[in-house]
Design a protein around this motif. Sequence first.
Motif, PDB file in Angstrom:
ATOM      1  N   UNK B  41       0.859  -1.175   0.000  1.00 28.60           N
ATOM      2  CA  UNK B  41       0.000   0.000   0.000  1.00 28.60           C
ATOM      3  C   UNK B  41       0.892   1.220   0.000  1.00 28.60           C
ATOM      4  N   UNK B  42       0.307   2.339  -0.254  1.00 23.59           N
ATOM      5  CA  UNK B  42       1.088   3.564  -0.233  1.00 23.59           C
ATOM      6  C   UNK B  42       0.224   4.708   0.230  1.00 23.59           C
ATOM      7  N   UNK B  43       0.802   5.535   1.070  1.00 25.81           N
ATOM      8  CA  UNK B  43       0.067   6.708   1.535  1.00 25.81           C
ATOM      9  C   UNK B  43       0.066   7.734   0.419  1.00 25.81           C
ATOM     10  N   UNK B  44      -1.046   8.402   0.248  1.00 21.00           N
ATOM     11  CA  UNK B  44      -1.134   9.402  -0.808  1.00 21.00           C
ATOM     12  C   UNK B  44      -0.122  10.510  -0.557  1.00 21.00           C
ATOM     13  N   UNK B  47       3.050   9.263  -2.043  1.00 22.93           N
ATOM     14  CA  UNK B  47       2.962   9.332  -3.504  1.00 22.93           C
ATOM     15  C   UNK B  47       3.114  10.768  -3.963  1.00 22.93           C
ATOM     16  N   UNK B  48       2.524  11.651  -3.196  1.00 24.39           N
ATOM     17  CA  UNK B  48       2.622  13.079  -3.482  1.00 24.39           C
ATOM     18  C   UNK B  48       4.081  13.542  -3.492  1.00 24.39           C
TER      19      UNK B  48
END
Lengths: 68, 68
Positions: B41-44, B47-48
């Motif tokens: 998973x990845x935190x937005x 990703x930002x």
Amino acid sequence: MIIINVDVMLAKRKMSVTELTERVGLTMANVSLLKNGKVKAIRLETLNKICAALNCQPGDVLEYRGDS
Amino acid sequence: MIIINVDVMLAKRKMSVTELTERVGLTMANVSLLKNGKVKAIRLETLNKICAALNCQPGDVLEYRGDS
DNA sequence: TTGTATATATCGCAATACGATAAAATTATG
DNA sequence: CATAATTTTATCGTATTGCGATATATACAA
């Protein structure tokens, strides 16, 4: 800032949240949160299901917008 | 299946993992995991930062590949 | 060899997804 | 308007997972 554009893709596919929910296999509550960008993270497995259901790429659903 | 293409963007930007680490502000261990697609998973927010550092879009880094 | 960059592993904690559920709000539709 | 259907929002509990810190391993130059 990362913007979630699931709603855009739903419109493009003329698909309801209910149908997306069935295809993705999450609860409607969570699909709604996702659709409206009210999540802080996303599992790749979930993103995978969404892309499969909407027949699209992550880039269709996730957008980076720098502040200017 | 969702494929992470951070390595592709790093090559395109001629940027090292070390530099990306500094720009993004995560530990190198985690950046490495990310780069090699070993996260579920990845935190937005993360990703930002990646998109900002690499000056790219989520679609440049995340790819959906259906099985066929 | 010796240093530098990258990868992998473990532990612990905090953050967060997600389910289940209920309720509210919105949007059709007759 | 009334009522049903759809969607949104909220709460609680649990399981998952990111991420830091750290250590070690590996690859790769010079």
